[in-house]
Design an enzyme around this catalytic site. Sequence first.
Site, PDB file in Angstrom:
ATOM      1  N   TYR A   1     -12.728  -2.336  11.713  1.00 35.22           N
ATOM      2  CA  TYR A   1     -11.332  -1.931  11.461  1.00 35.22           C
ATOM      3  C   TYR A   1     -10.490  -2.175  12.711  1.00 35.22           C
ATOM      4  O   TYR A   1      -9.384  -2.721  12.635  1.00 35.22           O
ATOM      5  CB  TYR A   1     -11.326  -0.452  11.068  1.00 35.22           C
ATOM      6  CG  TYR A   1      -9.976   0.233  11.033  1.00 35.22           C
ATOM      7  CD1 TYR A   1      -9.108   0.049   9.958  1.00 35.22           C
ATOM      8  CD2 TYR A   1      -9.588   1.100  12.056  1.00 35.22           C
ATOM      9  CE1 TYR A   1      -7.883   0.698   9.910  1.00 35.22           C
ATOM     10  CE2 TYR A   1      -8.369   1.758  12.019  1.00 35.22           C
ATOM     11  CZ  TYR A   1      -7.515   1.548  10.939  1.00 35.22           C
ATOM     12  OH  TYR A   1      -6.292   2.194  10.899  1.00 35.22           O
TER      13      TYR A   1
ATOM     14  N   SER B   1      -2.828   0.381  14.508  1.00 35.21           N
ATOM     15  CA  SER B   1      -3.473   1.646  14.889  1.00 35.21           C
ATOM     16  C   SER B   1      -3.832   1.627  16.363  1.00 35.21           C
ATOM     17  O   SER B   1      -4.106   0.552  16.924  1.00 35.21           O
ATOM     18  CB  SER B   1      -4.753   1.802  14.057  1.00 35.21           C
ATOM     19  OG  SER B   1      -5.534   2.866  14.539  1.00 35.21           O
TER      20      SER B   1
ATOM     21  N   ALA C   1     -11.005  -4.366  14.967  1.00 37.42           N
ATOM     22  CA  ALA C   1     -10.816  -5.811  15.084  1.00 37.42           C
ATOM     23  C   ALA C   1      -9.708  -6.289  14.153  1.00 37.42           C
ATOM     24  O   ALA C   1      -8.868  -7.110  14.536  1.00 37.42           O
ATOM     25  CB  ALA C   1     -12.128  -6.532  14.759  1.00 37.42           C
TER      26      ALA C   1
ATOM     27  N   ASN D   1       1.723  -2.387   5.374  1.00 34.38           N
ATOM     28  CA  ASN D   1       1.134  -1.058   5.554  1.00 34.38           C
ATOM     29  C   ASN D   1      -0.261  -0.931   4.938  1.00 34.38           C
ATOM     30  O   ASN D   1      -1.058  -0.126   5.413  1.00 34.38           O
ATOM     31  CB  ASN D   1       2.082  -0.014   4.943  1.00 34.38           C
ATOM     32  CG  ASN D   1       1.432   1.346   4.814  1.00 34.38           C
ATOM     33  OD1 ASN D   1       1.333   2.096   5.786  1.00 34.38           O
ATOM     34  ND2 ASN D   1       0.943   1.667   3.607  1.00 34.38           N
TER      35      ASN D   1
ATOM     36  N   LYS E   1      -7.144  -4.539  13.008  1.00 37.32           N
ATOM     37  CA  LYS E   1      -5.838  -4.060  13.485  1.00 37.32           C
ATOM     38  C   LYS E   1      -5.397  -4.816  14.739  1.00 37.32           C
ATOM     39  O   LYS E   1      -4.214  -5.169  14.874  1.00 37.32           O
ATOM     40  CB  LYS E   1      -5.902  -2.551  13.776  1.00 37.32           C
ATOM     41  CG  LYS E   1      -6.021  -1.677  12.532  1.00 37.32           C
ATOM     42  CD  LYS E   1      -4.894  -1.935  11.554  1.00 37.32           C
ATOM     43  CE  LYS E   1      -4.751  -0.845  10.505  1.00 37.32           C
ATOM     44  NZ  LYS E   1      -3.800  -1.232   9.424  1.00 37.32           N
TER      45      LYS E   1
ATOM     46  N   GLY F   1       0.815  -1.215   0.000  1.00 36.36           N
ATOM     47  CA  GLY F   1       0.000   0.000   0.000  1.00 36.36           C
ATOM     48  C   GLY F   1       0.843   1.257   0.000  1.00 36.36           C
ATOM     49  O   GLY F   1       0.497   2.258   0.631  1.00 36.36           O
ATOM     50  N   ALA F   2       1.940   1.226  -0.751  1.00 35.09           N
ATOM     51  CA  ALA F   2       2.900   2.347  -0.706  1.00 35.09           C
ATOM     52  C   ALA F   2       2.677   3.368  -1.818  1.00 35.09           C
ATOM     53  O   ALA F   2       3.513   4.236  -2.038  1.00 35.09           O
ATOM     54  CB  ALA F   2       4.336   1.809  -0.758  1.00 35.09           C
TER      55      ALA F   2
HETATM   56  N1  LIG Z   1      -3.725   7.773   8.221  1.00 38.24           N
HETATM   57  C1  LIG Z   1      -3.976   7.563   9.516  1.00 38.24           C
HETATM   58  O1  LIG Z   1      -4.373   8.473  10.268  1.00 38.24           O
HETATM   59  C2  LIG Z   1      -3.746   6.212  10.106  1.00 38.24           C
HETATM   60  C3  LIG Z   1      -3.935   6.044  11.480  1.00 38.24           C
HETATM   61  C4  LIG Z   1      -3.713   4.788  12.033  1.00 38.24           C
HETATM   62  C5  LIG Z   1      -3.331   3.740  11.213  1.00 38.24           C
HETATM   63  N2  LIG Z   1      -3.189   3.939   9.867  1.00 38.24           N
HETATM   64  C6  LIG Z   1      -2.800   2.798   9.044  1.00 38.24           C
HETATM   65  O2  LIG Z   1      -1.667   3.154   8.260  1.00 38.24           O
HETATM   66  C7  LIG Z   1      -1.700   2.454   7.024  1.00 38.24           C
HETATM   67  C8  LIG Z   1      -1.551   3.445   5.878  1.00 38.24           C
HETATM   68  O3  LIG Z   1      -2.588   4.406   5.997  1.00 38.24           O
HETATM   69  P1  LIG Z   1      -2.794   5.573   4.939  1.00 38.24           P
HETATM   70  O4  LIG Z   1      -3.675   6.557   5.620  1.00 38.24           O
HETATM   71  O5  LIG Z   1      -1.524   5.988   4.354  1.00 38.24           O
HETATM   72  O6  LIG Z   1      -3.667   4.783   3.843  1.00 38.24           O
HETATM   73  P2  LIG Z   1      -4.273   5.291   2.464  1.00 38.24           P
HETATM   74  O7  LIG Z   1      -5.669   4.734   2.440  1.00 38.24           O
HETATM   75  O8  LIG Z   1      -4.055   6.748   2.265  1.00 38.24           O
HETATM   76  O9  LIG Z   1      -3.370   4.530   1.386  1.00 38.24           O
HETATM   77  C9  LIG Z   1      -3.359   3.143   1.354  1.00 38.24           C
HETATM   78  C10 LIG Z   1      -2.790   2.674   0.041  1.00 38.24           C
HETATM   79  O10 LIG Z   1      -2.904   1.252   0.068  1.00 38.24           O
HETATM   80  C11 LIG Z   1      -3.464   0.800  -1.142  1.00 38.24           C
HETATM   81  N3  LIG Z   1      -4.228  -0.408  -0.869  1.00 38.24           N
HETATM   82  C12 LIG Z   1      -5.427  -0.491  -0.273  1.00 38.24           C
HETATM   83  N4  LIG Z   1      -5.840  -1.753  -0.233  1.00 38.24           N
HETATM   84  C13 LIG Z   1      -4.861  -2.491  -0.799  1.00 38.24           C
HETATM   85  C14 LIG Z   1      -4.711  -3.863  -1.059  1.00 38.24           C
HETATM   86  N5  LIG Z   1      -5.690  -4.721  -0.736  1.00 38.24           N
HETATM   87  N6  LIG Z   1      -3.578  -4.306  -1.652  1.00 38.24           N
HETATM   88  C15 LIG Z   1      -2.604  -3.437  -2.007  1.00 38.24           C
HETATM   89  N7  LIG Z   1      -2.700  -2.101  -1.806  1.00 38.24           N
HETATM   90  C16 LIG Z   1      -3.826  -1.642  -1.202  1.00 38.24           C
HETATM   91  C17 LIG Z   1      -4.346   1.932  -1.629  1.00 38.24           C
HETATM   92  O11 LIG Z   1      -4.520   1.870  -3.053  1.00 38.24           O
HETATM   93  C18 LIG Z   1      -3.553   3.164  -1.175  1.00 38.24           C
HETATM   94  O12 LIG Z   1      -2.670   3.618  -2.197  1.00 38.24           O
HETATM   95  C19 LIG Z   1      -3.005   1.681   7.005  1.00 38.24           C
HETATM   96  O13 LIG Z   1      -2.791   0.347   7.409  1.00 38.24           O
HETATM   97  C20 LIG Z   1      -3.843   2.406   8.031  1.00 38.24           C
HETATM   98  O14 LIG Z   1      -4.864   1.581   8.585  1.00 38.24           O
HETATM   99  C21 LIG Z   1      -3.376   5.141   9.295  1.00 38.24           C
END
Ligand SMILES: NC(=O)c1ccc[n+]([C@@H]2O[C@H](COP(=O)([O-])OP(=O)(O)OC[C@H]3O[C@@H](n4cnc5c(N)ncnc54)[C@H](O)[C@@H]3O)[C@@H](O)[C@H]2O)c1
Length: 247
Positions: free
Chosen positions: A158, A144, A160, A87, A162, A15-16
């Site tokens: 969600y 998270s 659950a 991620n 995490k 998910g990068a």
């Molecule tokens: N942003 C926050 O405030 C926050 C807080 C706590 C935890 N997180 C966790 O951090 C991580 C990254 O968050 P973010 O906000 O950068 O996410 P985001 O939703 O902005 O980006 C996630 C990326 O992952 C890709 N993706 C989604 N599902 C996928 C799959 N099944 N296979 C491959 N790629 C996939 C998407 O296309 C996207 O480019 C996540 O696990 C999220 O739950 C984020």
Amino acid sequence: MAMFELHGRTALITGAGQGMGTGVAEVLAAQGAHVLVNDLDGSRADAVVGQLRDNGHSAEAMIFDVTDLEAVRRAIAERPIDILVNNAGNGGAETMQPRKFVDTDPGEWEGPLAVNLGGVMNCTHTVLPGMVARGWGRVIGVVSGAGTQGVHIGVAAYSAGKAGAAGLLRSVALEVARKGVTVNSIALGLMSNTGGSDITAGLAKTIPTGRLGTPHDLGALCAYLASDEASWMTAQTIPLAGGSITS
Ligand SMILES: NC(=O)c1ccc[n+]([C@@H]2O[C@H](COP(=O)([O-])OP(=O)(O)OC[C@H]3O[C@@H](n4cnc5c(N)ncnc54)[C@H](O)[C@@H]3O)[C@@H](O)[C@H]2O)c1
């Protein structure tokens, strides 16, 4: 003495293609790793790879859906991956739809569990044998605060997923602890892409440090956990939250 060097290591970040994962890819690449930029959205992954290469780093795109075990295996089972950063998460391909648990339809539970827990199982299960065989590996879960404590924001499924990922990785850590492989999770607080820019300022006031977390805050902790120097750090769920989660 330079520390946290990652030259010669190959790192897969799922998910990068945007957000936190892009920041992790930038930091690990800057530390010298060859970075595999995964996303299910190919154009996002390609753009990140282009930007990393423009900055002189070593990167390639890996387009697959982490929830599809066969696709994960086809893409990476044969690749020697030293560092896995799980991620990909949030709502997966869908946007998160915050609602009280009692108001959700059972059909809405599968998506958050599939990406936040199933994706971590699929990728970790696929790369772990190679890490064990080579006697070196680093697995990191991006989880998270919503998985380590209760949150009243309508994301119970969600939470659950995490919590499941963090629990999975703590137990896996103990299974491979003698094999040169460490396994840890990072429990993020509110990050800079949470909720859109209009409410960012309000959210920042709720955080003891007075600001939201950035992708590079996450990248820096990943660089440490991925390094040789972190070989005694394993089986942990580490809060990274500007003081809003205490332990
Ligand atoms: N942003 C926050 O405030 C926050 C807080 C706590 C935890 N997180 C966790 O951090 C991580 C990254 O968050 P973010 O906000 O950068 O996410 P985001 O939703 O902005 O980006 C996630 C990326 O992952 C890709 N993706 C989604 N599902 C996928 C799959 N099944 N296979 C491959 N790629 C996939 C998407 O296309 C996207 O480019 C996540 O696990 C999220 O739950 C984020």
